[in-house]
Design a protein around this motif. Sequence first.
Motif, PDB file in Angstrom:
ATOM      1  N   GLN A  94       0.830  -1.197   0.000  1.00  0.00           N
ATOM      2  CA  GLN A  94       0.000   0.000   0.000  1.00  0.00           C
ATOM      3  C   GLN A  94       0.869   1.253   0.000  1.00  0.00           C
ATOM      4  O   GLN A  94       2.083   1.182   0.179  1.00  0.00           O
ATOM      5  N   GLY A  95       0.210   2.393  -0.229  1.00  0.00           N
ATOM      6  CA  GLY A  95       0.938   3.647  -0.257  1.00  0.00           C
ATOM      7  C   GLY A  95      -0.013   4.814  -0.429  1.00  0.00           C
ATOM      8  O   GLY A  95      -1.243   4.663  -0.330  1.00  0.00           O
ATOM      9  N   LYS A  96       0.545   5.984  -0.712  1.00  0.00           N
ATOM     10  CA  LYS A  96      -0.233   7.192  -0.918  1.00  0.00           C
ATOM     11  C   LYS A  96      -0.587   7.331  -2.399  1.00  0.00           C
ATOM     12  O   LYS A  96       0.290   7.206  -3.259  1.00  0.00           O
ATOM     13  N   THR A  97      -1.853   7.621  -2.679  1.00  0.00           N
ATOM     14  CA  THR A  97      -2.295   7.759  -4.062  1.00  0.00           C
ATOM     15  C   THR A  97      -1.533   8.868  -4.779  1.00  0.00           C
ATOM     16  O   THR A  97      -1.219   8.750  -5.965  1.00  0.00           O
ATOM     17  N   ALA A  98      -1.210   9.940  -4.071  1.00  0.00           N
ATOM     18  CA  ALA A  98      -0.490  11.063  -4.677  1.00  0.00           C
ATOM     19  C   ALA A  98       0.890  10.658  -5.185  1.00  0.00           C
ATOM     20  O   ALA A  98       1.461  11.340  -6.053  1.00  0.00           O
ATOM     21  N   ASP A  99       1.437   9.551  -4.667  1.00  0.00           N
ATOM     22  CA  ASP A  99       2.772   9.110  -5.068  1.00  0.00           C
ATOM     23  C   ASP A  99       2.756   8.216  -6.304  1.00  0.00           C
ATOM     24  O   ASP A  99       3.822   7.847  -6.810  1.00  0.00           O
ATOM     25  N   LEU A 100       1.570   7.844  -6.773  1.00  0.00           N
ATOM     26  CA  LEU A 100       1.478   6.996  -7.963  1.00  0.00           C
ATOM     27  C   LEU A 100       1.774   7.822  -9.208  1.00  0.00           C
ATOM     28  O   LEU A 100       1.173   8.864  -9.439  1.00  0.00           O
ATOM     29  N   ASP A 101       2.722   7.346 -10.015  1.00  0.00           N
ATOM     30  CA  ASP A 101       3.109   8.062 -11.229  1.00  0.00           C
ATOM     31  C   ASP A 101       2.278   7.628 -12.436  1.00  0.00           C
ATOM     32  O   ASP A 101       1.829   8.456 -13.223  1.00  0.00           O
ATOM     33  N   LYS A 102       2.070   6.321 -12.572  1.00  0.00           N
ATOM     34  CA  LYS A 102       1.351   5.816 -13.733  1.00  0.00           C
ATOM     35  C   LYS A 102       1.014   4.353 -13.517  1.00  0.00           C
ATOM     36  O   LYS A 102       1.443   3.720 -12.550  1.00  0.00           O
ATOM     37  N   ILE A 103       0.260   3.803 -14.455  1.00  0.00           N
ATOM     38  CA  ILE A 103      -0.001   2.371 -14.506  1.00  0.00           C
ATOM     39  C   ILE A 103       0.203   1.936 -15.942  1.00  0.00           C
ATOM     40  O   ILE A 103      -0.164   2.654 -16.881  1.00  0.00           O
ATOM     41  N   SER A 104       0.811   0.789 -16.131  1.00  0.00           N
ATOM     42  CA  SER A 104       1.059   0.310 -17.488  1.00  0.00           C
ATOM     43  C   SER A 104       1.182  -1.210 -17.479  1.00  0.00           C
ATOM     44  O   SER A 104       1.241  -1.845 -16.420  1.00  0.00           O
ATOM     45  N   ASN A 110       9.007 -20.826 -24.537  1.00  0.00           N
ATOM     46  CA  ASN A 110       8.820 -20.704 -25.987  1.00  0.00           C
ATOM     47  C   ASN A 110       8.990 -19.259 -26.452  1.00  0.00           C
ATOM     48  O   ASN A 110       8.475 -18.860 -27.485  1.00  0.00           O
ATOM     49  N   ARG A 111       9.737 -18.475 -25.661  1.00  0.00           N
ATOM     50  CA  ARG A 111      10.122 -17.095 -25.993  1.00  0.00           C
ATOM     51  C   ARG A 111       8.958 -16.107 -26.058  1.00  0.00           C
ATOM     52  O   ARG A 111       9.074 -15.048 -26.654  1.00  0.00           O
ATOM     53  N   ASN A 112       7.837 -16.428 -25.438  1.00  0.00           N
ATOM     54  CA  ASN A 112       6.732 -15.478 -25.319  1.00  0.00           C
ATOM     55  C   ASN A 112       6.925 -14.647 -24.058  1.00  0.00           C
ATOM     56  O   ASN A 112       7.253 -15.189 -23.001  1.00  0.00           O
ATOM     57  N   PRO A 113       6.730 -13.326 -24.128  1.00  0.00           N
ATOM     58  CA  PRO A 113       6.907 -12.494 -22.935  1.00  0.00           C
ATOM     59  C   PRO A 113       5.814 -12.741 -21.903  1.00  0.00           C
ATOM     60  O   PRO A 113       4.668 -12.997 -22.252  1.00  0.00           O
ATOM     61  N   VAL A 114       6.169 -12.665 -20.624  1.00  0.00           N
ATOM     62  CA  VAL A 114       5.209 -12.752 -19.526  1.00  0.00           C
ATOM     63  C   VAL A 114       4.865 -11.321 -19.113  1.00  0.00           C
ATOM     64  O   VAL A 114       5.753 -10.546 -18.747  1.00  0.00           O
ATOM     65  N   MET A 115       3.578 -10.977 -19.193  1.00  0.00           N
ATOM     66  CA  MET A 115       3.159  -9.603 -18.943  1.00  0.00           C
ATOM     67  C   MET A 115       2.239  -9.534 -17.727  1.00  0.00           C
ATOM     68  O   MET A 115       1.525 -10.492 -17.409  1.00  0.00           O
ATOM     69  N   ASN A 116       2.262  -8.399 -17.050  1.00  0.00           N
ATOM     70  CA  ASN A 116       1.291  -8.131 -15.996  1.00  0.00           C
ATOM     71  C   ASN A 116       1.001  -6.630 -15.970  1.00  0.00           C
ATOM     72  O   ASN A 116       1.523  -5.866 -16.783  1.00  0.00           O
ATOM     73  N   CYS A 117       0.146  -6.208 -15.058  1.00  0.00           N
ATOM     74  CA  CYS A 117      -0.141  -4.787 -14.865  1.00  0.00           C
ATOM     75  C   CYS A 117       0.714  -4.291 -13.701  1.00  0.00           C
ATOM     76  O   CYS A 117       0.976  -5.045 -12.757  1.00  0.00           O
ATOM     77  N   ALA A 118       1.128  -3.048 -13.775  1.00  0.00           N
ATOM     78  CA  ALA A 118       1.981  -2.515 -12.709  1.00  0.00           C
ATOM     79  C   ALA A 118       1.634  -1.068 -12.402  1.00  0.00           C
ATOM     80  O   ALA A 118       1.556  -0.231 -13.307  1.00  0.00           O
ATOM     81  N   LEU A 119       1.403  -0.794 -11.119  1.00  0.00           N
ATOM     82  CA  LEU A 119       1.264   0.571 -10.618  1.00  0.00           C
ATOM     83  C   LEU A 119       2.647   1.050 -10.201  1.00  0.00           C
ATOM     84  O   LEU A 119       3.327   0.390  -9.401  1.00  0.00           O
ATOM     85  N   PHE A 120       3.084   2.180 -10.735  1.00  0.00           N
ATOM     86  CA  PHE A 120       4.419   2.689 -10.450  1.00  0.00           C
ATOM     87  C   PHE A 120       4.353   3.772  -9.380  1.00  0.00           C
ATOM     88  O   PHE A 120       3.719   4.810  -9.557  1.00  0.00           O
ATOM     89  N   GLU A 121       5.041   3.500  -8.283  1.00  0.00           N
ATOM     90  CA  GLU A 121       5.173   4.456  -7.180  1.00  0.00           C
ATOM     91  C   GLU A 121       6.653   4.816  -7.097  1.00  0.00           C
ATOM     92  O   GLU A 121       7.418   4.207  -6.352  1.00  0.00           O
ATOM     93  N   GLY A 122       7.073   5.792  -7.908  1.00  0.00           N
ATOM     94  CA  GLY A 122       8.494   6.064  -8.027  1.00  0.00           C
ATOM     95  C   GLY A 122       9.165   4.895  -8.728  1.00  0.00           C
ATOM     96  O   GLY A 122       8.747   4.464  -9.799  1.00  0.00           O
ATOM     97  N   ILE A 123      10.205   4.345  -8.104  1.00  0.00           N
ATOM     98  CA  ILE A 123      10.886   3.179  -8.684  1.00  0.00           C
ATOM     99  C   ILE A 123      10.246   1.866  -8.222  1.00  0.00           C
ATOM    100  O   ILE A 123      10.619   0.792  -8.694  1.00  0.00           O
TER     101      ILE A 123
END
Length: 269
Positions: free
Chosen positions: A206-216, A225-238
Motif C-alpha cells: 500500500q501507499g499514498k495515491t499522490a505518489d502513484l506516477d502511472k499504470i502500465s 517458448n520465448r513469449n513475454p510474460v506480462m502483468n499490470c503494474a502501478l508505479f510508485e516512483g521506482i
Amino acid sequence: MDICPPEQLRGKAYCASDLYSLGGTLLYLLTHRSPDELPQKRMKIDFRSCVQISPQFANWLEKILEPMFEDRFQSAAQALNALQNNSEIISSPDSSIQSVHKKPKGSRVKIQKTSKSLVVDIPPAGFRSQDLFLWIFNVLWNGFLLLVFISGGIQVLFSPVIFHVIVGVVMLGFLLWTSASKTRIQIDTNEFSVSWKCLLFSRKSQGKTADLDKISINETGITSNRNPVMNCALFEGIKKHQFGSLLVREEQEWLVAEISDFLGQLKSR
C-alpha cells in the motif's frame, strides 16, 4: 428552453455541465416536457417511467443527468465512447461512474468505481487446461517422495532427497497460487493498496495515491517458448505494485485503461 445544471446556479461551469444540458435537451425531445416538470427522486430526474428507450440508453442518459458534476462523464469523448461501446454501469451506494472502456467478453474481473474510489477484484483463475501436465507431474513427483519418506523415515531429511522434496513443495505452491489466488486493488483520494490472498496466505502492499506516477502493462520475463510474460503494474516512483499476470492481454489493456482514467480524474481535481 434553458436547461441549467445545478452547479451553474452557484456560478460554476465544467465540461460535464454541457453534458447535463445535452441530457435535458434529449429528455425534452423524448417527453415533450421540460425536465423540471418530470418527477424527481433524491434530487435526480426520475424519467424512466416517462420514456420508452433501451435500458442501456437510459443508463447513459441517467449518467449525464447526475446532480453532482463529478458523477457525470468528465468529457464529451468519454460520453460518446460509453454510448458507442455500450459499456456497463456498475451500481454503487456512492454514485457510480460509467466504465468508459468496453469490458472484454467473458472477463470475470469486477470494477466498482465512484467519483472518490475504485475497487478492482480479480477472481482466482481456477483450474487451467495448460496446467494439466504440471498437476499430473506434481502429484506423481510428490507421491513418490512421500513413499520414500515413509520408507526412509527421518533419515530422508538429511539425505539428497530433501532437495527433491523442496522442488515438489515449490511446484505445488506455484500451482495453488495460479489457480486459487485472488487480487484486490483499492484506490481512493488518499491511499491505495494491492492485496493478494490464496487459501490461508495473504500479502498486501500500500501507499499514498499522490505518489502513484502511472499504470502500465509490464514485462516480467520470457517463457520457454520465448513469449513475454506480462502483468499490470502501478508505479510508485521506482517501486512497482504488480498484478494481473494471469489475465489475457485484452483484459490487462482494459484494466490499465480504467485505472489510468480514474487516476487522471483524481489528479485533475
